[in-house]
Structure formats: C-alpha cells, structure tokens
Design a protein around this motif. Structure first.
Motif, PDB file in Angstrom:
ATOM      1  N   VAL A  28       3.679  -5.568  -4.758  1.00 52.17           N
ATOM      2  CA  VAL A  28       4.437  -6.742  -4.358  1.00 52.17           C
ATOM      3  C   VAL A  28       3.660  -8.018  -4.683  1.00 52.17           C
ATOM      4  N   ARG A  29       4.376  -8.986  -5.302  1.00 54.00           N
ATOM      5  CA  ARG A  29       3.760 -10.300  -5.570  1.00 54.00           C
ATOM      6  C   ARG A  29       3.997 -11.232  -4.400  1.00 54.00           C
ATOM      7  N   ALA A  30       5.203 -11.228  -3.852  1.00 56.51           N
ATOM      8  CA  ALA A  30       5.593 -12.099  -2.733  1.00 56.51           C
ATOM      9  C   ALA A  30       5.137 -13.535  -3.011  1.00 56.51           C
ATOM     10  N   GLY A  31       4.413 -14.136  -2.081  1.00 58.79           N
ATOM     11  CA  GLY A  31       3.980 -15.522  -2.244  1.00 58.79           C
ATOM     12  C   GLY A  31       2.589 -15.648  -2.839  1.00 58.79           C
ATOM     13  N   GLN A  32       2.089 -14.586  -3.399  1.00 60.02           N
ATOM     14  CA  GLN A  32       0.721 -14.593  -3.905  1.00 60.02           C
ATOM     15  C   GLN A  32       0.674 -15.023  -5.363  1.00 60.02           C
ATOM     16  N   TRP A  33       0.885 -16.303  -5.579  1.00 58.94           N
ATOM     17  CA  TRP A  33       0.822 -16.844  -6.926  1.00 58.94           C
ATOM     18  C   TRP A  33       0.594 -18.345  -6.836  1.00 58.94           C
ATOM     19  N   ASP A  34       0.115 -18.902  -7.907  1.00 53.70           N
ATOM     20  CA  ASP A  34       0.139 -20.341  -8.108  1.00 53.70           C
ATOM     21  C   ASP A  34       0.579 -20.521  -9.552  1.00 53.70           C
ATOM     22  N   TYR A  35       0.394 -21.667 -10.129  1.00 52.06           N
ATOM     23  CA  TYR A  35       0.933 -21.899 -11.470  1.00 52.06           C
ATOM     24  C   TYR A  35       0.129 -21.234 -12.577  1.00 52.06           C
ATOM     25  N   GLU A  36      -1.051 -20.713 -12.227  1.00 52.01           N
ATOM     26  CA  GLU A  36      -1.910 -20.078 -13.232  1.00 52.01           C
ATOM     27  C   GLU A  36      -2.257 -18.631 -12.928  1.00 52.01           C
ATOM     28  N   ARG A  37      -2.048 -18.171 -11.683  1.00 54.24           N
ATOM     29  CA  ARG A  37      -2.490 -16.832 -11.280  1.00 54.24           C
ATOM     30  C   ARG A  37      -1.398 -16.095 -10.510  1.00 54.24           C
ATOM     31  N   VAL A  38      -1.387 -14.767 -10.669  1.00 50.69           N
ATOM     32  CA  VAL A  38      -0.521 -13.903  -9.871  1.00 50.69           C
ATOM     33  C   VAL A  38      -1.365 -12.782  -9.273  1.00 50.69           C
ATOM     34  N   THR A  39      -0.898 -12.272  -8.137  1.00 47.78           N
ATOM     35  CA  THR A  39      -1.557 -11.152  -7.489  1.00 47.78           C
ATOM     36  C   THR A  39      -0.490 -10.197  -6.977  1.00 47.78           C
ATOM     37  N   TYR A  40      -0.639  -8.931  -7.318  1.00 52.66           N
ATOM     38  CA  TYR A  40       0.263  -7.882  -6.853  1.00 52.66           C
ATOM     39  C   TYR A  40      -0.539  -6.934  -5.964  1.00 52.66           C
ATOM     40  N   ASP A  41       0.006  -6.604  -4.804  1.00 50.18           N
ATOM     41  CA  ASP A  41      -0.668  -5.709  -3.863  1.00 50.18           C
ATOM     42  C   ASP A  41       0.224  -4.545  -3.468  1.00 50.18           C
ATOM     43  N   ARG A  42      -0.427  -3.417  -3.230  1.00 49.65           N
ATOM     44  CA  ARG A  42       0.256  -2.282  -2.609  1.00 49.65           C
ATOM     45  C   ARG A  42      -0.599  -1.837  -1.433  1.00 49.65           C
ATOM     46  N   LYS A  43       0.040  -1.758  -0.293  1.00 54.09           N
ATOM     47  CA  LYS A  43      -0.647  -1.402   0.947  1.00 54.09           C
ATOM     48  C   LYS A  43      -0.563   0.105   1.173  1.00 54.09           C
ATOM     49  N   PHE A  44      -1.694   0.692   1.570  1.00 52.69           N
ATOM     50  CA  PHE A  44      -1.765   2.104   1.909  1.00 52.69           C
ATOM     51  C   PHE A  44      -2.255   2.220   3.347  1.00 52.69           C
ATOM     52  N   GLU A  45      -1.411   2.719   4.240  1.00 54.16           N
ATOM     53  CA  GLU A  45      -1.815   2.981   5.617  1.00 54.16           C
ATOM     54  C   GLU A  45      -1.993   4.489   5.748  1.00 54.16           C
ATOM     55  N   ILE A  46      -3.241   4.901   5.807  1.00 51.10           N
ATOM     56  CA  ILE A  46      -3.555   6.328   5.861  1.00 51.10           C
ATOM     57  C   ILE A  46      -4.482   6.591   7.044  1.00 51.10           C
ATOM     58  N   ARG A  47      -4.754   7.833   7.286  1.00 58.32           N
ATOM     59  CA  ARG A  47      -5.588   8.237   8.421  1.00 58.32           C
ATOM     60  C   ARG A  47      -6.935   7.494   8.446  1.00 58.32           C
ATOM     61  N   GLU A  48      -7.500   7.264   7.263  1.00 55.97           N
ATOM     62  CA  GLU A  48      -8.835   6.652   7.185  1.00 55.97           C
ATOM     63  C   GLU A  48      -8.819   5.131   7.338  1.00 55.97           C
ATOM     64  N   GLY A  49      -7.637   4.528   7.399  1.00 59.93           N
ATOM     65  CA  GLY A  49      -7.562   3.083   7.578  1.00 59.93           C
ATOM     66  C   GLY A  49      -6.475   2.458   6.723  1.00 59.93           C
ATOM     67  N   ILE A  50      -6.552   1.146   6.590  1.00 64.31           N
ATOM     68  CA  ILE A  50      -5.601   0.392   5.779  1.00 64.31           C
ATOM     69  C   ILE A  50      -6.324  -0.081   4.522  1.00 64.31           C
ATOM     70  N   PHE A  51      -5.706   0.186   3.374  1.00 59.96           N
ATOM     71  CA  PHE A  51      -6.296  -0.151   2.087  1.00 59.96           C
ATOM     72  C   PHE A  51      -5.273  -0.897   1.246  1.00 59.96           C
ATOM     73  N   TYR A  52      -5.777  -1.705   0.309  1.00 60.93           N
ATOM     74  CA  TYR A  52      -4.911  -2.444  -0.606  1.00 60.93           C
ATOM     75  C   TYR A  52      -5.356  -2.229  -2.042  1.00 60.93           C
ATOM     76  N   LEU A  53      -4.389  -1.848  -2.884  1.00 61.48           N
ATOM     77  CA  LEU A  53      -4.596  -1.833  -4.326  1.00 61.48           C
ATOM     78  C   LEU A  53      -4.123  -3.184  -4.830  1.00 61.48           C
ATOM     79  N   ARG A  54      -4.952  -3.890  -5.566  1.00 63.37           N
ATOM     80  CA  ARG A  54      -4.645  -5.241  -6.026  1.00 63.37           C
ATOM     81  C   ARG A  54      -4.769  -5.332  -7.535  1.00 63.37           C
ATOM     82  N   ILE A  55      -3.728  -5.914  -8.151  1.00 66.85           N
ATOM     83  CA  ILE A  55      -3.754  -6.198  -9.585  1.00 66.85           C
ATOM     84  C   ILE A  55      -3.510  -7.694  -9.743  1.00 66.85           C
ATOM     85  N   GLN A  56      -4.441  -8.359 -10.398  1.00 66.20           N
ATOM     86  CA  GLN A  56      -4.338  -9.798 -10.601  1.00 66.20           C
ATOM     87  C   GLN A  56      -4.100 -10.112 -12.070  1.00 66.20           C
ATOM     88  N   GLY A  57      -3.604 -11.314 -12.320  1.00 69.53           N
ATOM     89  CA  GLY A  57      -3.390 -11.741 -13.691  1.00 69.53           C
ATOM     90  C   GLY A  57      -3.454 -13.250 -13.810  1.00 69.53           C
TER      91      GLY A  57
END
Length: 119
Positions: A28-57
C-alpha cells in the motif's frame, strides 16, 4: 534487513502501473509519497510481532502528484515494529525465517510483474 539480491534498483516503472502492481501484491502507498518519492508497505502481523516490508522509489521523470512519473525502485527493506518507537530496519534485528521466505517470494512476484512494464 535489506533484500540486496532482488536487483530492484535496475527497474524503472510508470507510477500508475506500479501502483496497480503493488496493490495486487498487498503493498500500500496510501499517503506515503511526496513529489519525488514513493513508499509502499505491507504489514505482517505474526506470532513473533509486527513487521513491515517496504519498497521505496524515486521519480526520475515527471511528477508523482500529477500521477505522471517514472519511478526508479530502490532496495526493499524488512523492518520490525516496536511500540511506541516505530520500525527498525537495522542489521541487528532478527527476522523469522518463514517471514523472510514469504517476503522473498513476494518480491520475486512483484519484480516479475514490474519487469513487464519496465522502461
């Protein structure tokens, strides 16, 4: 954790196509952008905790705000969320093997789809 072997840095993709590709893989990109950068995140809620996979551009052509940009992807990251401090991506973090494997597969799928539209 950085996923160096993905070679995402070699990909440039139209923003609108990139949004579609990322959304189809739960990033999800949602509001994570400005005029030069974007960020996409995927949230993982698993037994070991909360983690985020992030792809930027970075926009190498055009304007993200006008939905008219070519995005140069960057090395994907995996981070662990610590309440209330935020997400840590540091090399000292430990990540569950099953999560890393899932992220590697997801990144391979994203790359395969993005290569169909790469500049």
């Amino acid at each position: 954790m950085r996923f160096e072997a993905t070679e995402f840095e070699s990909l440039k993709v139209d923003l609108n196509r990139l949004d579609e590709i990322m959304e189809s893989h739960g990033l999800v990109r949602a509001g994570q952008w400005d005029y030069e950068r974007v960020t996409y995140d995927r949230k993982f809620e698993i037994r070991e905790g909360i983690f985020y996979l992030r792809i930027q551009g970075l926009a190498v052509e055009g304007d993200i705000g006008k939905h008219d940009a070519v995005i140069q992807l960057m090395t994907p990251l995996l981070g662990k969320h610590y309440y209330p401090h935020g997400v840590e991506y540091g090399e000292g973090e430990e990540f569950p093997k099953h999560l890393v494997t899932s992220c590697e597969k997801l990144l391979a799928d994203v790359k395969k789809d993005a290569m169909n539209f790469a500049w």
